[in-house]
Design an enzyme around this catalytic site. Structure first.
Site, PDB file in Angstrom:
ATOM      1  N   LEU A   1       0.837  -1.198   0.000  1.00 34.22           N
ATOM      2  CA  LEU A   1       0.000   0.000   0.000  1.00 34.22           C
ATOM      3  C   LEU A   1       0.868   1.241   0.000  1.00 34.22           C
ATOM      4  O   LEU A   1       1.934   1.267   0.631  1.00 34.22           O
ATOM      5  CB  LEU A   1      -0.885   0.010   1.243  1.00 34.22           C
ATOM      6  CG  LEU A   1      -1.947  -1.084   1.307  1.00 34.22           C
ATOM      7  CD1 LEU A   1      -2.859  -0.871   2.498  1.00 34.22           C
ATOM      8  CD2 LEU A   1      -2.775  -1.130   0.029  1.00 34.22           C
TER       9      LEU A   1
ATOM     10  N   GLY B   1       1.348  -5.136   1.431  1.00 33.27           N
ATOM     11  CA  GLY B   1       0.274  -5.235   0.452  1.00 33.27           C
ATOM     12  C   GLY B   1       0.693  -5.998  -0.793  1.00 33.27           C
ATOM     13  O   GLY B   1      -0.132  -6.672  -1.428  1.00 33.27           O
TER      14      GLY B   1
ATOM     15  N   ASN C   1       4.989  -7.445   6.563  1.00 34.87           N
ATOM     16  CA  ASN C   1       5.824  -6.738   7.536  1.00 34.87           C
ATOM     17  C   ASN C   1       5.078  -5.597   8.220  1.00 34.87           C
ATOM     18  O   ASN C   1       5.695  -4.672   8.737  1.00 34.87           O
ATOM     19  CB  ASN C   1       7.067  -6.189   6.827  1.00 34.87           C
ATOM     20  CG  ASN C   1       6.714  -5.203   5.740  1.00 34.87           C
ATOM     21  OD1 ASN C   1       5.754  -5.406   5.020  1.00 34.87           O
ATOM     22  ND2 ASN C   1       7.466  -4.127   5.621  1.00 34.87           N
ATOM     23  N   GLU C   2       3.760  -5.632   8.214  1.00 34.78           N
ATOM     24  CA  GLU C   2       2.981  -4.509   8.739  1.00 34.78           C
ATOM     25  C   GLU C   2       3.409  -4.068  10.124  1.00 34.78           C
ATOM     26  O   GLU C   2       3.461  -2.875  10.412  1.00 34.78           O
ATOM     27  CB  GLU C   2       1.483  -4.847   8.743  1.00 34.78           C
ATOM     28  CG  GLU C   2       0.791  -4.667   7.406  1.00 34.78           C
ATOM     29  CD  GLU C   2       1.042  -5.800   6.426  1.00 34.78           C
ATOM     30  OE1 GLU C   2       1.874  -6.689   6.728  1.00 34.78           O
ATOM     31  OE2 GLU C   2       0.434  -5.820   5.355  1.00 34.78           O
TER      32      GLU C   2
HETATM   33  C1  LIG Z   1      -6.772  -2.402  10.926  1.00 36.63           C
HETATM   34  C2  LIG Z   1      -5.820  -2.575   9.777  1.00 36.63           C
HETATM   35  C3  LIG Z   1      -4.806  -1.541   9.796  1.00 36.63           C
HETATM   36  C4  LIG Z   1      -3.864  -1.417   8.894  1.00 36.63           C
HETATM   37  C5  LIG Z   1      -3.581  -2.308   7.769  1.00 36.63           C
HETATM   38  C6  LIG Z   1      -2.689  -1.618   6.798  1.00 36.63           C
HETATM   39  C7  LIG Z   1      -2.079  -2.559   5.839  1.00 36.63           C
HETATM   40  C8  LIG Z   1      -1.008  -2.159   5.177  1.00 36.63           C
HETATM   41  C9  LIG Z   1      -0.323  -2.971   4.188  1.00 36.63           C
HETATM   42  C10 LIG Z   1       0.780  -2.241   3.491  1.00 36.63           C
HETATM   43  O1  LIG Z   1       1.052  -2.554   2.373  1.00 36.63           O
HETATM   44  S1  LIG Z   1       1.620  -1.016   4.273  1.00 36.63           S
HETATM   45  C11 LIG Z   1       2.962  -0.601   3.191  1.00 36.63           C
HETATM   46  C12 LIG Z   1       4.118  -1.397   3.561  1.00 36.63           C
HETATM   47  N1  LIG Z   1       5.163  -1.298   2.593  1.00 36.63           N
HETATM   48  C13 LIG Z   1       6.428  -1.374   2.930  1.00 36.63           C
HETATM   49  O2  LIG Z   1       6.777  -1.496   4.069  1.00 36.63           O
HETATM   50  C14 LIG Z   1       7.441  -1.289   1.831  1.00 36.63           C
HETATM   51  C15 LIG Z   1       8.280  -0.097   1.954  1.00 36.63           C
HETATM   52  N2  LIG Z   1       9.241  -0.072   0.880  1.00 36.63           N
HETATM   53  C16 LIG Z   1      10.410  -0.729   0.937  1.00 36.63           C
HETATM   54  O3  LIG Z   1      10.729  -1.428   1.864  1.00 36.63           O
HETATM   55  C17 LIG Z   1      11.315  -0.553  -0.228  1.00 36.63           C
HETATM   56  O4  LIG Z   1      10.918   0.563  -0.947  1.00 36.63           O
HETATM   57  C18 LIG Z   1      11.348  -1.765  -1.178  1.00 36.63           C
HETATM   58  C19 LIG Z   1      12.035  -2.958  -0.460  1.00 36.63           C
HETATM   59  C20 LIG Z   1       9.974  -2.177  -1.633  1.00 36.63           C
HETATM   60  C21 LIG Z   1      12.199  -1.404  -2.399  1.00 36.63           C
HETATM   61  O5  LIG Z   1      13.451  -0.926  -2.000  1.00 36.63           O
HETATM   62  P1  LIG Z   1      14.348  -0.125  -3.056  1.00 36.63           P
HETATM   63  O6  LIG Z   1      14.442  -0.888  -4.313  1.00 36.63           O
HETATM   64  O7  LIG Z   1      15.609   0.222  -2.357  1.00 36.63           O
HETATM   65  O8  LIG Z   1      13.495   1.161  -3.373  1.00 36.63           O
HETATM   66  P2  LIG Z   1      13.298   2.461  -2.478  1.00 36.63           P
HETATM   67  O9  LIG Z   1      13.178   2.103  -1.058  1.00 36.63           O
HETATM   68  O10 LIG Z   1      14.329   3.459  -2.839  1.00 36.63           O
HETATM   69  O11 LIG Z   1      11.875   2.945  -2.959  1.00 36.63           O
HETATM   70  C22 LIG Z   1      11.731   3.714  -4.138  1.00 36.63           C
HETATM   71  C23 LIG Z   1      10.835   4.866  -3.849  1.00 36.63           C
HETATM   72  O12 LIG Z   1       9.523   4.391  -3.530  1.00 36.63           O
HETATM   73  C24 LIG Z   1       9.083   4.907  -2.288  1.00 36.63           C
HETATM   74  N3  LIG Z   1       8.294   3.863  -1.631  1.00 36.63           N
HETATM   75  C25 LIG Z   1       8.630   2.604  -1.426  1.00 36.63           C
HETATM   76  N4  LIG Z   1       7.645   1.918  -0.856  1.00 36.63           N
HETATM   77  C26 LIG Z   1       6.624   2.784  -0.691  1.00 36.63           C
HETATM   78  C27 LIG Z   1       5.305   2.662  -0.153  1.00 36.63           C
HETATM   79  N5  LIG Z   1       4.834   1.494   0.305  1.00 36.63           N
HETATM   80  N6  LIG Z   1       4.545   3.737  -0.128  1.00 36.63           N
HETATM   81  C28 LIG Z   1       4.981   4.926  -0.612  1.00 36.63           C
HETATM   82  N7  LIG Z   1       6.237   5.097  -1.153  1.00 36.63           N
HETATM   83  C29 LIG Z   1       7.033   4.030  -1.187  1.00 36.63           C
HETATM   84  C30 LIG Z   1      10.397   5.166  -1.540  1.00 36.63           C
HETATM   85  O13 LIG Z   1      10.200   6.089  -0.531  1.00 36.63           O
HETATM   86  C31 LIG Z   1      11.268   5.685  -2.645  1.00 36.63           C
HETATM   87  O14 LIG Z   1      10.863   7.008  -2.887  1.00 36.63           O
HETATM   88  P3  LIG Z   1      11.949   8.114  -3.295  1.00 36.63           P
HETATM   89  O15 LIG Z   1      11.124   9.345  -3.487  1.00 36.63           O
HETATM   90  O16 LIG Z   1      12.894   8.228  -2.136  1.00 36.63           O
HETATM   91  O17 LIG Z   1      12.616   7.595  -4.530  1.00 36.63           O
END
Ligand SMILES: CC/C=C\CC/C=C/CC(=O)SCCNC(=O)CCNC(=O)[C@H](O)C(C)(C)COP(=O)(O)OP(=O)(O)OC[C@H]1O[C@@H](n2cnc3c(N)ncnc32)[C@H](O)[C@@H]1OP(=O)(O)O
Length: 581
Positions: free
Chosen positions: A97, A142, A164-165
């Site tokens: 997400l 997500g 990993n939430e």
């Molecule tokens: C009651 C229920 C309550 C809640 C339920 C909520 C459920 C949630 C489910 C979810 O999906 S929460 C989202 C969790 N996602 C993550 O933890 C992933 C975070 N991202 C990463 O760990 C890394 O980006 C990656 C391993 C996927 C890729 O790494 P790498 O190849 O080194 O890329 P970057 O880290 O440089 O990422 C590029 C760029 O994208 C932005 N970004 C990455 N992930 C997200 C994201 N999920 N949302 C928004 N933006 C994201 C990151 O900040 C980088 O941005 P730049 O502007 O710095 O280039």
């Protein structure tokens, strides 16, 4: 009942054929926003959906909406028999997400966002088609939920996948949890979810989170799809629903409540704080390169300043007011936010003194809301709404002490301040308490008492020289990913890096470990009075009960040696040679 509905749905697809989806279904089509494309193969009946939303295929409202609509259409398209989800990004399948949707959200949008996420999950999980994921990059949270909703997962080596939430301080929804349980089992699922585990493809294969590893997951999925399509669709689909029906029904029944929970949960202050930290950390992850530590407040401050991208935006949590010199130094050198904590009852006078001193520097003094014991100091002009948007790095200036009551106070304050997970935020521990002779903080303590995951403890700055004695203890642990090398500034520090000396002390310790306290203490007392009384303070009855004590004692020994005193050196020699000790 459920199966009857499914049968009806399958039958109704015949009449919807050609209506629900564009006439030119075969070939390649792109989404309106160009965030994904669909390549429908007329010969095989397999549609490949390739997500291409830079930079990370993070799922925001619009992306989910469009994707969901496309999947629903394919679900109804009779000529489509299989769907493969993949990504055109070189190293990310989907980053899950879009965290920005959850961070400082608009209530209406947040509601829509979650509703759409539920919708896309349902469309995938209850798809009558064979659905596969060609996971050609990282697939956290997500991204993993999406992959788990498909029938078969093939992943490229080395990348990571998992729910990993909890690392973000949030909780995976029950339906995602159910789908994970169905794939990897209850126990493994509970373990993975609680710890927010991200598995490498290799590990994921071992626990059946994925089905195969391949350097070319798309090709492998296309090949595997042919096996699945050999079977009659209706039999396979009904079998799928027989397996998944209860999970789908449960989700449908609970989805309203789930939505209410989500829209209530996400805007909470603590959750926002955790998401802010995570987001900041994500943004600045690569840029942070922290290297050295020096045993001088000014130098530490300079180092922090140098290493942090925006030092002034860093929040320092100063646990235990003490005399506040370190906090003051930080403030003087430009840090705008410091939270000073102190147990008022136990140290009111002292706190007032600090407060007055700080008041001269701060134009405004605010009491921390919802708490009677935590005081907050901040610079005037700092926008209120940004107060809890998290710093890039949390710095905890803590009193590391041998006083149990203070330790538990600090744990309490930490818990109170951070009832959530620190995620990947590096935490700096600093102390200016030169009286301290012991750290009782070990991994277990941090995880249980203070609830800081050990991985967060990637960097440590220790000011107090005596505490440096504890550093070697941390060395062997894999968890401390980047323990900084301490610049030798004194004989003591030099000594700490003298492996032979360290081993010598360890040999000696082996001999009196596991011995009853009563027998050991008098002997220690004799040669090292302070150490003995500290052990008594700690109310230790058996040395082997306190696993950390070895290093504590080693630290003490080193401290004695560092005092460059012949008497101390003799002690070491005597202790090392007396096996019966
Ligand atoms: C009651 C229920 C309550 C809640 C339920 C909520 C459920 C949630 C489910 C979810 O999906 S929460 C989202 C969790 N996602 C993550 O933890 C992933 C975070 N991202 C990463 O760990 C890394 O980006 C990656 C391993 C996927 C890729 O790494 P790498 O190849 O080194 O890329 P970057 O880290 O440089 O990422 C590029 C760029 O994208 C932005 N970004 C990455 N992930 C997200 C994201 N999920 N949302 C928004 N933006 C994201 C990151 O900040 C980088 O941005 P730049 O502007 O710095 O280039």
């Amino acid at each position: 009942m459920f199966l009857r509905n499914v049968m009806r749905k399958i039958a109704s697809q015949k009449s919807l054929n050609g209506l629900a989806i564009k006439k030119n279904y075969f070939g390649t089509t792109s989404s309106l926003l160009d965030d994904f494309s669909i390549n429908a193969n007329e010969k095989t009946g397999v549609s490949v959906i390739t997500m291409s939303k830079t930079p990370a295929n993070s799922l925001n409202l619009e992306f989910i909406q469009e994707l969901s609509m496309a999947i629903q259409k394919l679900n109804m398209e009779k000529s489509c028999r299989g769907i493969i989800l993949t990504s055109s990004l070189p190293s990310i399948f989907s980053a899950g997400l879009d965290i920005l949707e959850m961070y400082q959200p608009e209530p209406d949008r947040l509601e829509k966002f979650w509703t759409e996420f539920q919708e896309i999950w349902l469309a995938l999980y209850s798809s009558p088609k064979t659905v596969m994921s060609a996971i050609n990059g990282h697939s956290p949270a997500g991204g993993c939920i999406i992959a788990l909703a498909t029938d078969y997962r093939i992943m490229k080596p080395k990348f990571t996948i998992g729910l990993n939430e909890t690392m973000l301080g949030i909780v995976a929804p029950f339906w995602a949890e159910d789908s994970m349980k169905a794939v990897i089992g209850q126990r493994r699922s509970e373990y993975s979810l609680q710890l927010g585990k991200l598995y490498t493809a290799e590990e994921a294969l071992q626990i059946n989170l994925i089905d195969e590893i391949s350097d070319n997951p798309l090709q492998a999925c296309e090949d595997e799809m042919m096996n699945w399509l050999k079977l009659p669709d209706h039999a396979r689909t009904l079998t799928k629903f027989q397996n998944r029906g209860h999970i789908i029904e449960k989700m449908k029944k609970g989805r309203k409540e789930d939505l209410e929970k989500f829209v209530k949960f996400i805007p909470r202050e603590g959750i926002q704080m955790a998401l802010g930290t995570y987001l900041d950390n994500l943004k600045s992850r690569k840029k942070k390169q922290l290297k050295t530590c020096v045993s001088d407040v000014e130098l530490i401050v300079r180092k922090i300043k140098y290493n942090l991208e925006d030092y002034t935006k860093t929040t320092f949590f100063y646990l235990g007011a003490q005399d506040g010199i370190l906090a003051e130094n930080l403030i003087n050198s430009g840090c705008k936010k410091v939270i000073v904590t102190e147990h008022k009852k136990s140290n009111e006078e002292h706190l007032n003194e600090i407060q007055n001193r700080f008041r001269e520097k701060f134009l405004r003094f605010t009491r921390f809301p919802n708490s009677r014991i935590i005081e907050e100091y901040k610079l005037d002009g700092l926008e209120e709404k940004n107060w809890h948007t998290q710093p890039k790095v949390a710095v905890i200036l803590t009193l590391l002490t041998n006083d149990r009551s203070k330790l538990s106070l600090n744990s309490y304050l930490l818990r109170k301040q951070f009832p959530f997970n620190f995620g990947r935020t590096p935490i700096f521990l600093l102390t200016d308490n030169t009286e301290s002779k012991v750290i009782l903080m070990n991994e277990t303590n941090l995880q249980t008492e203070k609830r800081i995951p050990s991985r967060a403890l990637s960097y440590m700055f220790l000011y107090d020289r005596t505490l440096l004695a504890e550093i070697p203890r941390l060395k062997p642990s894999q968890k401390y990913t980047k323990l900084i090398k301490i610049q030798p500034k004194s004989d003591l520090v030099d000594l700490l890096y003298d492996e032979d000396k360290f081993k010598e002390a360890e040999v000696f310790l082996k001999h009196f470990f596991n011995k009853p306290y009563e027998r050991v203490i008098p002997k220690i007392e004799k040669i090292c009075p302070n150490l003995g009384s500290e052990l008594i303070d700690m109310n230790i009855t058996m040395l082997d009960r306190v696993k950390d004590l070895d290093f504590r004692i080693i630290g003490e020994i080193f401290r004695l040696v560092a005092s460059n005193d012949n008497y101390s050196r003799n002690i070491i020699r005597v202790l090392s040679s007396r096996h019966e000790f």
